[in-house]
Motif scaffolding. Sequence first.
Motif, PDB file in Angstrom:
ATOM      1  N   GLU A  25      45.206  36.057  43.716  1.00  0.00           N
ATOM      2  CA  GLU A  25      45.689  36.749  42.526  1.00  0.00           C
ATOM      3  C   GLU A  25      46.296  38.107  42.883  1.00  0.00           C
ATOM      4  OE1 GLU A  25      44.134  38.623  38.281  1.00  0.00           O
ATOM      5  OE2 GLU A  25      42.846  37.207  39.374  1.00  0.00           O
ATOM      6  N   ARG A  26      45.671  38.822  43.804  1.00  0.00           N
ATOM      7  CA  ARG A  26      46.221  40.118  44.222  1.00  0.00           C
ATOM      8  C   ARG A  26      47.610  39.945  44.831  1.00  0.00           C
ATOM      9  NH1 ARG A  26      40.782  41.060  45.835  1.00  0.00           N
ATOM     10  NH2 ARG A  26      41.262  40.408  47.970  1.00  0.00           N
ATOM     11  N   THR A  27      47.754  38.923  45.660  1.00  0.00           N
ATOM     12  CA  THR A  27      49.057  38.680  46.273  1.00  0.00           C
ATOM     13  C   THR A  27      50.089  38.288  45.223  1.00  0.00           C
ATOM     14  OG1 THR A  27      48.013  37.985  48.341  1.00  0.00           O
ATOM     15  CG2 THR A  27      50.296  37.330  48.000  1.00  0.00           C
ATOM     16  N   ALA A  28      49.693  37.469  44.253  1.00  0.00           N
ATOM     17  CA  ALA A  28      50.619  37.067  43.196  1.00  0.00           C
ATOM     18  C   ALA A  28      51.098  38.278  42.394  1.00  0.00           C
ATOM     19  CB  ALA A  28      49.956  36.043  42.278  1.00  0.00           C
ATOM     20  N   ARG A  29      50.199  39.205  42.128  1.00  0.00           N
ATOM     21  CA  ARG A  29      50.608  40.430  41.430  1.00  0.00           C
ATOM     22  C   ARG A  29      51.606  41.228  42.274  1.00  0.00           C
ATOM     23  NH1 ARG A  29      47.884  41.528  36.867  1.00  0.00           N
ATOM     24  NH2 ARG A  29      45.919  40.393  36.506  1.00  0.00           N
ATOM     25  N   LEU A  30      51.363  41.243  43.575  1.00  0.00           N
ATOM     26  CA  LEU A  30      52.273  41.953  44.466  1.00  0.00           C
ATOM     27  C   LEU A  30      53.637  41.271  44.510  1.00  0.00           C
ATOM     28  CD1 LEU A  30      52.214  44.439  46.270  1.00  0.00           C
ATOM     29  CD2 LEU A  30      51.469  42.976  48.168  1.00  0.00           C
ATOM     30  N   VAL A  31      53.654  39.949  44.448  1.00  0.00           N
ATOM     31  CA  VAL A  31      54.920  39.211  44.387  1.00  0.00           C
ATOM     32  C   VAL A  31      55.769  39.716  43.222  1.00  0.00           C
ATOM     33  CG1 VAL A  31      55.932  36.959  43.829  1.00  0.00           C
ATOM     34  CG2 VAL A  31      54.141  37.122  45.562  1.00  0.00           C
ATOM     35  N   LEU A  32      55.153  39.838  42.048  1.00  0.00           N
ATOM     36  CA  LEU A  32      55.882  40.304  40.860  1.00  0.00           C
ATOM     37  C   LEU A  32      56.303  41.760  40.997  1.00  0.00           C
ATOM     38  CD1 LEU A  32      53.812  38.710  37.944  1.00  0.00           C
ATOM     39  CD2 LEU A  32      56.075  38.032  38.733  1.00  0.00           C
ATOM     40  N   ASP A  33      55.401  42.608  41.456  1.00  0.00           N
ATOM     41  CA  ASP A  33      55.724  44.028  41.605  1.00  0.00           C
ATOM     42  C   ASP A  33      56.855  44.220  42.611  1.00  0.00           C
ATOM     43  OD1 ASP A  33      53.727  44.582  39.797  1.00  0.00           O
ATOM     44  OD2 ASP A  33      52.257  45.201  41.310  1.00  0.00           O
ATOM     45  N   ASP A  34      56.800  43.460  43.706  1.00  0.00           N
ATOM     46  CA  ASP A  34      57.838  43.580  44.729  1.00  0.00           C
ATOM     47  C   ASP A  34      59.197  43.131  44.196  1.00  0.00           C
ATOM     48  OD1 ASP A  34      56.011  44.535  46.522  1.00  0.00           O
ATOM     49  OD2 ASP A  34      55.950  42.743  47.786  1.00  0.00           O
ATOM     50  N   ALA A  90      55.281  39.700  50.081  1.00  0.00           N
ATOM     51  CA  ALA A  90      53.975  40.019  49.508  1.00  0.00           C
ATOM     52  C   ALA A  90      52.847  39.500  50.390  1.00  0.00           C
ATOM     53  CB  ALA A  90      53.864  39.441  48.101  1.00  0.00           C
ATOM     54  N   ARG A  91      53.010  38.328  50.960  1.00  0.00           N
ATOM     55  CA  ARG A  91      51.974  37.786  51.842  1.00  0.00           C
ATOM     56  C   ARG A  91      51.807  38.644  53.096  1.00  0.00           C
ATOM     57  NH1 ARG A  91      48.361  35.353  52.602  1.00  0.00           N
ATOM     58  NH2 ARG A  91      48.665  33.310  53.530  1.00  0.00           N
ATOM     59  N   ARG A  92      52.872  39.295  53.513  1.00  0.00           N
ATOM     60  CA  ARG A  92      52.780  40.230  54.636  1.00  0.00           C
ATOM     61  C   ARG A  92      52.045  41.514  54.244  1.00  0.00           C
ATOM     62  NH1 ARG A  92      55.951  40.006  59.266  1.00  0.00           N
ATOM     63  NH2 ARG A  92      57.460  38.297  59.426  1.00  0.00           N
TER      64      ARG A  92
END
Length: 442
Positions: free
Chosen positions: A293-302, A378-380
Amino acid sequence: MLSTGTTRLRAEDPELAGLLEDELTRQDETLSLVASAGVADASVLAAGAAALSDVTAEGYPGSRFHPGAEGFDAVERLAVARARAAFGASHANVQPHSCSAANLAVLTALLPVGGVLLGLRLDAGGHLTHGAPASVTGRWFRPVSYGVGDDGRIDYAALARAAREHRPGVIVAGASAHPRRIDHVRFREIADEVGAYLLADISHVAGLVAAGLHPNPVDVAHVTTTSTYKQLDGPRGGLILLGRDHDRPGPGGASLARLIDRAVFPGTQGTPAPAAIAAKARALDRARGPEFERTARLVLDDAAALATALRGLGYRLLTGGTETHMVMLDLRPDGPSGLVAERALEECGILANRNSVPGDTAPPTVTGGLRLGTNVLARRGMGPAEMARCAGLLDRVLRCAEPVDATRYRLDPVVRDEIRAEVRELTRSFPLPGRPVPEGVR
């Protein structure tokens, strides 16, 4: 077992082992903005390499056409349970070898040959399996299409008119190059009005859906499909999900769930890939965890930050921005073609793919647009602060690559090497998770 296999591979086939190790280095040192890419966790890769691959067992758990499938039955049941839990589905089929295979199975279950299929046009962001002429779905069925308005968003009024005019048997809600949320409720209203089945293809946003950060169509559409790589960070493969309509009678009277299962096997596939299903089970378990979930949020923010940075550099973005992981650049009329942009970026260690855009007059092999995505960034662990730097690198390449024509360009090798060095510096600061660090990088 994996370490033993790797040792034997290096000893017995150093040529192949070297190629595979070179690929690890390439991925680690490349800045991937490919919207359809993901990063499979090491545990997913381990499951996909399991000895379960040796099992041959057509059919479904408890009803196989070969002996010795007890272990595989347990794994497939686990994958089904995890797919249902991840998406709130009532029924799941985990056997499709890809989302394309999943879409074909669904369409053969719900449409007769020659039946009318309504999908998004390719140049408007649609997918080949939604009825494109180059796909079997555009040859077995009678495809008609809907598109986007002047704002680049799906034109729901035009969609409704097309549905009323052509009376499709299936309407596809989904896209491979559309950066905005899709209104599945509106799609279902239109489908119900004309007596069509609604297929929601969420292949590009499945991770956001599983993380609860994007509307979930499973209980809205009759059938939902997705791939298991891209945002789910799983193996190559597909899923078919059904919600509240799973037990609804379909064509011929059998339930939709039963029809879908028959369409996968024996309809369009033979033996499933047992180890791939094990890898799906592992990925689906990870998709319910807090790290995912944290990574998914970062995907959107990025994605939002990347869109803002590119817009500030003067680029034209389809729809003006994004609500997903995807940013679509329209390079017309003064920029390089999508093909030139893709090739020049790759030469500098940056990956992004050419893509048709609404009203594109260039052929699909050339295109006037470029598709970007933030899944791998985001995964990075890269965040919005790094997106300005990524946008700047991309901008430097596109401004320095001098087009010769739609397919060729000139790029100063000094500039290329400078950008490559900056890309390597950035990727080394944010290495791919769970991957061995290449020699010389430590």
